[in-house]
Design a protein around this motif. Structure first.
Motif, PDB file in Angstrom:
ATOM      1  N   TYR A   1      22.920  20.423  64.073  1.00  9.37           N
ATOM      2  CA  TYR A   1      24.017  19.552  64.496  1.00  9.37           C
ATOM      3  C   TYR A   1      24.424  18.603  63.363  1.00  9.37           C
ATOM      4  N   GLY A   2      23.452  18.203  62.547  1.00 14.78           N
ATOM      5  CA  GLY A   2      23.762  17.363  61.390  1.00 14.78           C
ATOM      6  C   GLY A   2      24.705  18.059  60.434  1.00 14.78           C
ATOM      7  N   GLY A   3      24.577  19.374  60.323  1.00 15.59           N
ATOM      8  CA  GLY A   3      25.481  20.140  59.474  1.00 15.59           C
ATOM      9  C   GLY A   3      26.901  20.145  60.009  1.00 15.59           C
ATOM     10  N   LEU A   4      27.035  20.136  61.334  1.00 17.39           N
ATOM     11  CA  LEU A   4      28.364  20.072  61.945  1.00 17.39           C
ATOM     12  C   LEU A   4      28.998  18.702  61.683  1.00 17.39           C
ATOM     13  N   ILE A   5      28.185  17.648  61.765  1.00 18.29           N
ATOM     14  CA  ILE A   5      28.680  16.306  61.454  1.00 18.29           C
ATOM     15  C   ILE A   5      29.147  16.235  60.001  1.00 18.29           C
TER      16      ILE A   5
ATOM     17  N   GLU B   1      21.187  36.235  67.985  1.00 16.58           N
ATOM     18  CA  GLU B   1      21.020  36.130  66.527  1.00 16.58           C
ATOM     19  C   GLU B   1      22.188  36.768  65.791  1.00 16.58           C
ATOM     20  N   ARG B   2      22.721  37.854  66.336  1.00 14.45           N
ATOM     21  CA  ARG B   2      23.889  38.493  65.705  1.00 14.45           C
ATOM     22  C   ARG B   2      25.055  37.499  65.636  1.00 14.45           C
ATOM     23  N   ILE B   3      25.272  36.791  66.746  1.00 11.19           N
ATOM     24  CA  ILE B   3      26.361  35.807  66.782  1.00 11.19           C
ATOM     25  C   ILE B   3      26.063  34.656  65.827  1.00 11.19           C
ATOM     26  N   TRP B   4      24.832  34.145  65.864  1.00 11.05           N
ATOM     27  CA  TRP B   4      24.473  33.015  64.985  1.00 11.05           C
ATOM     28  C   TRP B   4      24.689  33.370  63.518  1.00 11.05           C
ATOM     29  N   GLN B   5      24.214  34.560  63.133  1.00 13.99           N
ATOM     30  CA  GLN B   5      24.341  34.961  61.728  1.00 13.99           C
ATOM     31  C   GLN B   5      25.807  35.126  61.325  1.00 13.99           C
ATOM     32  N   SER B   6      26.629  35.625  62.230  1.00 15.53           N
ATOM     33  CA  SER B   6      28.054  35.778  61.916  1.00 15.53           C
ATOM     34  C   SER B   6      28.715  34.418  61.750  1.00 15.53           C
ATOM     35  N   LEU B   7      28.285  33.434  62.537  1.00 11.54           N
ATOM     36  CA  LEU B   7      28.834  32.080  62.428  1.00 11.54           C
ATOM     37  C   LEU B   7      28.402  31.410  61.130  1.00 11.54           C
ATOM     38  N   ILE B   8      27.168  31.675  60.713  1.00  4.85           N
ATOM     39  CA  ILE B   8      26.701  31.147  59.422  1.00  4.85           C
ATOM     40  C   ILE B   8      27.511  31.760  58.284  1.00  4.85           C
ATOM     41  N   GLN B   9      27.750  33.076  58.356  1.00  5.58           N
ATOM     42  CA  GLN B   9      28.507  33.744  57.298  1.00  5.58           C
ATOM     43  C   GLN B   9      29.948  33.224  57.226  1.00  5.58           C
ATOM     44  N   GLU B  10      30.522  32.860  58.366  1.00  4.57           N
ATOM     45  CA  GLU B  10      31.869  32.300  58.367  1.00  4.57           C
ATOM     46  C   GLU B  10      31.926  30.988  57.591  1.00  4.57           C
ATOM     47  N   GLN B  11      30.829  30.251  57.599  1.00  8.18           N
ATOM     48  CA  GLN B  11      30.781  28.985  56.876  1.00  8.18           C
ATOM     49  C   GLN B  11      30.803  29.174  55.358  1.00  8.18           C
ATOM     50  N   THR B  12      30.505  30.371  54.906  1.00 10.63           N
ATOM     51  CA  THR B  12      30.550  30.628  53.460  1.00 10.63           C
ATOM     52  C   THR B  12      31.983  30.687  52.960  1.00 10.63           C
ATOM     53  N   ASN B  13      32.946  30.654  53.886  1.00 10.28           N
ATOM     54  CA  ASN B  13      34.365  30.660  53.508  1.00 10.28           C
ATOM     55  C   ASN B  13      34.993  29.267  53.567  1.00 10.28           C
TER      56      ASN B  13
ATOM     57  N   LEU C   1      27.053  16.689  73.832  1.00 11.62           N
ATOM     58  CA  LEU C   1      27.223  18.065  74.314  1.00 11.62           C
ATOM     59  C   LEU C   1      28.456  18.204  75.201  1.00 11.62           C
ATOM     60  N   GLU C   2      28.753  17.145  75.936  1.00 15.39           N
ATOM     61  CA  GLU C   2      29.874  17.186  76.871  1.00 15.39           C
ATOM     62  C   GLU C   2      31.220  16.996  76.167  1.00 15.39           C
ATOM     63  N   HIS C   3      31.269  16.113  75.170  1.00  8.44           N
ATOM     64  CA  HIS C   3      32.539  15.740  74.555  1.00  8.44           C
ATOM     65  C   HIS C   3      32.831  16.449  73.234  1.00  8.44           C
ATOM     66  N   ASP C   4      31.808  16.979  72.568  1.00 13.07           N
ATOM     67  CA  ASP C   4      32.017  17.582  71.251  1.00 13.07           C
ATOM     68  C   ASP C   4      32.907  18.822  71.239  1.00 13.07           C
ATOM     69  N   PRO C   5      32.942  19.646  72.308  1.00 18.15           N
ATOM     70  CA  PRO C   5      33.819  20.822  72.255  1.00 18.15           C
ATOM     71  C   PRO C   5      35.261  20.489  71.883  1.00 18.15           C
ATOM     72  N   PHE C   6      35.770  19.344  72.328  1.00 14.83           N
ATOM     73  CA  PHE C   6      37.131  18.923  71.965  1.00 14.83           C
ATOM     74  C   PHE C   6      37.242  18.739  70.451  1.00 14.83           C
ATOM     75  N   TYR C   7      36.255  18.064  69.861  1.00 11.70           N
ATOM     76  CA  TYR C   7      36.299  17.779  68.428  1.00 11.70           C
ATOM     77  C   TYR C   7      36.004  19.027  67.589  1.00 11.70           C
ATOM     78  N   MET C   8      35.233  19.954  68.152  1.00 14.33           N
ATOM     79  CA  MET C   8      34.961  21.213  67.454  1.00 14.33           C
ATOM     80  C   MET C   8      36.233  22.058  67.370  1.00 14.33           C
ATOM     81  N   LYS C   9      37.016  22.057  68.458  1.00 10.90           N
ATOM     82  CA  LYS C   9      38.300  22.766  68.426  1.00 10.90           C
ATOM     83  C   LYS C   9      39.230  22.141  67.400  1.00 10.90           C
TER      84      LYS C   9
ATOM     85  N   VAL D   1      31.616  25.539  64.410  1.00 12.07           N
ATOM     86  CA  VAL D   1      32.706  25.105  65.301  1.00 12.07           C
ATOM     87  C   VAL D   1      32.872  26.078  66.464  1.00 12.07           C
ATOM     88  N   ASP D   2      32.361  27.296  66.317  1.00  9.12           N
ATOM     89  CA  ASP D   2      32.460  28.303  67.381  1.00  9.12           C
ATOM     90  C   ASP D   2      31.119  28.523  68.081  1.00  9.12           C
TER      91      ASP D   2
END
Length: 270
Positions: free
Chosen positions: A67-71, A221-233, A170-178, A94-95
């Motif tokens: 979560y610190g990485g998202l911040i 794990e498949r989803i997590w790894q794909s989300l990590i790879q997206e961050q490389t962009n 957890l309740e309010h962050d989805p708005f800021y993630m979008k 963010v996803d």
């Protein structure tokens, strides 16, 4: 989201030989006051900005885990030209909501909805009751951390205010993630390192400690790894590093890797 800064002390002890290192608990955690505002990504980024300004830090390297990485990502977008470089350690995406879409037999106790409910319950408990409730988690942490951190770990994990703010995040962050997802095209072009966990180790941990079926663990794990790879962009200077042999807690299991990468950025920037 729930970790104590004590978990970082062994790593920081070494890193502080090369640079000034600052650790802090976000609002409501540890000895940090809860504050009056509803807690969310935006407020957490504001607090980080205030901290940097108050301490008169110039060109800091920001390291954020989970979560610190998202911040850190949110901060970089909203406060550009402050950080000199970034290290995102198995960072939340963010996803991250995509993880909740995996069907778990018998219900998923680690889903966002389940955690919000748990946090609301934990926030009503006394410190003593909460310490009993979290006893297993506390003892597991103590086994992995130095003796001098054990009291702080117990205090940290039995703080009802932390669960109150965690539930709000957890309740309010989805708005800021979008909001952040839309803004990522404007991510500042500064040296950024994305460190990802080892998928094999992570799947094994989910099977052994979370009781998931192999299909469920592999899909998560498949989803997590794909989300990590997206961050490389994120920008043209982003590099990816695999923390081979480590689960999500890379700062505890492979601290040398974070240390070496931070030192490489220090050599690059100073």
């Amino acid at each position: 989201m729930i970790s104590s800064i004590s978990e970082w002390e062994p790593l920081v002890e070494e890193l502080s030989q090369y640079a000034k290192v600052i650790l802090y608990n976000r609002a409501g955690c540890g000895k940090s006051e809860r504050g009056t505002k509803t807690r969310n990504l935006n407020e957490n980024a504001k607090d980080l900005h205030t901290l940097i300004h108050k301490l008169e830090l110039n060109d800091p390297i920001l390291i954020g885990h989970s979560y610190g990485g998202l911040i850190v990502q949110y901060f970089a977008i909203h406060y550009p030209n402050i950080a000199r470089s970034l290290i995102l350690v198995d960072s939340t995406s963010v996803d991250a909501h995509l993880l909740d879409e995996v069907e778990i037999e018998g219900g998923d106790e680690t889903s966002t909805r389940a955690w919000i409910q748990k946090c609301k319950e934990y926030a009503t408990l006394s410190k003593e009751h909460l310490q009993v409730e979290m006893e297993g988690w506390i003892e597991t942490l103590k086994k992995k951390l130095p003796l001098q951190t054990h009291n702080e770990i117990s205090e940290h994990m039995s703080n009802p205010y932390m669960f109150e703010i965690l539930g709000e995040e957890l309740e309010h962050d989805p708005f800021y993630m979008k909001e952040l997802k839309v803004q990522l095209d404007g991510f500042p072009d500064l040296p950024t390192i994305v460190i990802g966990r080892d998928p094999e180790v992570s799947i094994k941990q989910m099977l052994e400690h979370e009781g998931l079926e192999i299909r469920e663990a592999e899909e998560i794990e498949r989803i997590w790894q794909s989300l990590i790879q997206e961050q490389t962009n994120l920008n043209s200077q982003t590099e990816y590093m695999l923390a081979r042999g480590s689960s999500h807690d890379i700062h505890k299991e492979k601290p040398k890797q974070i240390l070496n990468l931070a030192c490489s950025l220090l050599d690059m920037t100073y």
